[in-house]
Design a protein around this motif. Structure first.
Motif, PDB file in Angstrom:
ATOM      1  N   THR A   1      -3.270   4.377  -2.466  1.00  0.00           N
ATOM      2  CA  THR A   1      -4.479   4.896  -1.233  1.00  0.00           C
ATOM      3  C   THR A   1      -5.148   6.800  -1.170  1.00  0.00           C
ATOM      4  O   THR A   1      -4.038   6.844  -2.232  1.00  0.00           O
ATOM      5  CB  THR A   1      -4.090   4.699   0.101  1.00  0.00           C
ATOM      6  OG1 THR A   1      -3.552   5.359   0.971  1.00  0.00           O
ATOM      7  CG2 THR A   1      -3.469   3.010  -0.073  1.00  0.00           C
ATOM      8  N   PRO A   2      -5.960   6.891  -0.609  1.00  0.00           N
ATOM      9  CA  PRO A   2      -5.922   7.672  -0.503  1.00  0.00           C
ATOM     10  C   PRO A   2      -5.538   8.152   0.566  1.00  0.00           C
ATOM     11  O   PRO A   2      -4.564   7.824   1.157  1.00  0.00           O
ATOM     12  CB  PRO A   2      -7.872   8.322  -0.094  1.00  0.00           C
ATOM     13  CG  PRO A   2      -8.278   7.271  -0.382  1.00  0.00           C
ATOM     14  CD  PRO A   2      -6.789   6.157  -0.419  1.00  0.00           C
ATOM     15  N   ALA A   3      -4.804   9.655   0.185  1.00  0.00           N
ATOM     16  CA  ALA A   3      -4.358  10.377   1.761  1.00  0.00           C
ATOM     17  C   ALA A   3      -4.671  10.315   2.765  1.00  0.00           C
ATOM     18  O   ALA A   3      -6.141  10.140   3.648  1.00  0.00           O
ATOM     19  CB  ALA A   3      -4.133  11.647   1.193  1.00  0.00           C
TER      20      ALA A   3
ATOM     21  N   ASP B   1      -8.464   5.705  -3.798  1.00  0.00           N
ATOM     22  CA  ASP B   1      -8.066   6.791  -4.316  1.00  0.00           C
ATOM     23  C   ASP B   1      -9.705   8.264  -5.037  1.00  0.00           C
ATOM     24  O   ASP B   1      -9.858   7.677  -5.677  1.00  0.00           O
ATOM     25  CB  ASP B   1      -7.776   8.053  -4.219  1.00  0.00           C
ATOM     26  CG  ASP B   1      -7.293   9.442  -3.945  1.00  0.00           C
ATOM     27  OD1 ASP B   1      -9.152   9.673  -3.987  1.00  0.00           O
ATOM     28  OD2 ASP B   1      -6.443   9.748  -3.670  1.00  0.00           O
ATOM     29  N   PRO B   2     -10.911   7.930  -4.209  1.00  0.00           N
ATOM     30  CA  PRO B   2     -12.642   8.148  -4.938  1.00  0.00           C
ATOM     31  C   PRO B   2     -11.961   9.412  -6.220  1.00  0.00           C
ATOM     32  O   PRO B   2     -12.688   9.376  -7.086  1.00  0.00           O
ATOM     33  CB  PRO B   2     -13.150   9.266  -4.262  1.00  0.00           C
ATOM     34  CG  PRO B   2     -12.598   8.556  -2.747  1.00  0.00           C
ATOM     35  CD  PRO B   2     -11.094   7.542  -2.842  1.00  0.00           C
TER      36      PRO B   2
ATOM     37  N   ALA C   1       1.015  -1.318   0.630  1.00  0.00           N
ATOM     38  CA  ALA C   1       0.146  -0.414  -0.432  1.00  0.00           C
ATOM     39  C   ALA C   1       0.700   1.190  -0.091  1.00  0.00           C
ATOM     40  O   ALA C   1       1.851   1.257   0.669  1.00  0.00           O
ATOM     41  CB  ALA C   1      -1.028  -0.116   1.388  1.00  0.00           C
ATOM     42  N   ILE C   2       1.020   2.109  -0.915  1.00  0.00           N
ATOM     43  CA  ILE C   2       1.466   2.914  -0.858  1.00  0.00           C
ATOM     44  C   ILE C   2       0.454   4.825  -0.013  1.00  0.00           C
ATOM     45  O   ILE C   2      -0.950   4.497  -1.689  1.00  0.00           O
ATOM     46  CB  ILE C   2       1.856   3.269  -2.570  1.00  0.00           C
ATOM     47  CG1 ILE C   2       2.422   2.320  -2.746  1.00  0.00           C
ATOM     48  CG2 ILE C   2       2.569   4.917  -2.308  1.00  0.00           C
ATOM     49  CD1 ILE C   2       3.370   2.894  -4.043  1.00  0.00           C
ATOM     50  N   THR C   3       0.535   4.986   0.321  1.00  0.00           N
ATOM     51  CA  THR C   3       0.004   6.199   0.914  1.00  0.00           C
ATOM     52  C   THR C   3       1.010   7.229   1.510  1.00  0.00           C
ATOM     53  O   THR C   3       2.347   7.556   1.186  1.00  0.00           O
ATOM     54  CB  THR C   3      -0.259   5.509   2.524  1.00  0.00           C
ATOM     55  OG1 THR C   3      -1.294   6.829   3.337  1.00  0.00           O
ATOM     56  CG2 THR C   3       1.390   5.743   3.219  1.00  0.00           C
TER      57      THR C   3
END
Length: 252
Positions: free
Chosen positions: A135-137, A41-42, A6-8
């Protein structure tokens, strides 16, 4: 299940670019990885960075699954229909598959979309050698236990001390939430040569392991400026070359 990454990080740090360059390298490496890329991410940008067109998203699937015509019939084989809808929204590309969360129509929260994503992962995760999640922020989505246990949680940050502090905060919050992961790494993006040693010093003082220092890359900046897909970056791009080093450290 294969390896899950996962990249955040904060918005604007380059999470999506890092994800796209990781996929770029793996699909060009000749290794026969079965890769699932997920844009969770939306505000979806990963497809653009990869240079592909997305037809339907998990948000679109939500509208169908909540439709009264679907829920009303007791004779419907809902499991078979669910699997058919997953196949419909799964974009199959050369070297990887892509799932995009997207935005549900109308008002309301993302809870149902998140639940759909969790169900899709439960159903499909064992089909892949590697799952890469853009991923989202923030970490709110992790608290909902959407994703399976992670192998690597990668925090993308800028070169500032405040940026690295964000990495420290993400690590601490992840621990408080009981997020299961094996490794937490930091990738520092858009760094200038003169600040490299200071950044590494700051990261060490915070107990953060830096596995990548991506230099400011004029070719990457030009691609971003005009919206060209990052899959077309040249092999001699400094950012691409650093991602090769990162991928080696991840054991891929």
């Amino acid at each position: 299940m294969g390896k899950v990454i996962a990249i955040t990080g904060k918005g604007g740090t380059g999470k999506t670019a890092v994800t796209a360059m990781l996929i770029r390298h793996l699909t060009n490496s000749g290794k026969k990885f079965r890769i699932l890329a997920i844009d969770a991410d939306p505000d979806a940008n990963l497809a653009d960075a990869l240079g592909v067109q997305v037809g339907k998203t998990i948000g679109d699937m939500r509208e169908f699954m909540q439709d009264s015509r679907f829920t009303a019939s007791p004779d419907t084989d809902k499991q078979a229909l669910f699997e058919a809808k997953v196949f419909e929204i799964l974009l199959e590309e050369d070297g990887y598959d892509l799932l995009v969360m997207g935005k549900p129509e109308g008002s309301g929260c993302y809870c149902y979309v998140n639940n759909l994503l969790r169900a899709i992962l439960d159903k499909t995760a064992t089909d892949y050698d590697l799952i890469v999640i853009d991923t989202p922020a923030g970490l709110e989505h992790f608290s909902r236990k959407i994703f399976p246990e992670l192998d690597d949680l990668i925090v993308v940050t800028d070169e500032s001390r405040r940026g690295l502090t964000t990495g420290e905060r993400i690590r601490d919050i992840a621990r408080e939430m009981g997020l299961k992961y094996k490794n937490l790494y930091v990738i520092v993006n858009k760094i200038t040569t003169v600040r490299r040693e200071k950044v590494l010093e700051n990261a060490a003082s915070l107990g953060l392991e830096v596995i990548g220092i991506i230099p400011y890359d004029e070719s990457l900046a030009k691609f971003d400026l005009v919206g060209d897909p990052l899959m077309g970056l040249p092999d001699d791009s400094p950012a691409v070359q650093e991602m090769v080093n990162v991928i080696g450290k991840l054991g891929l």
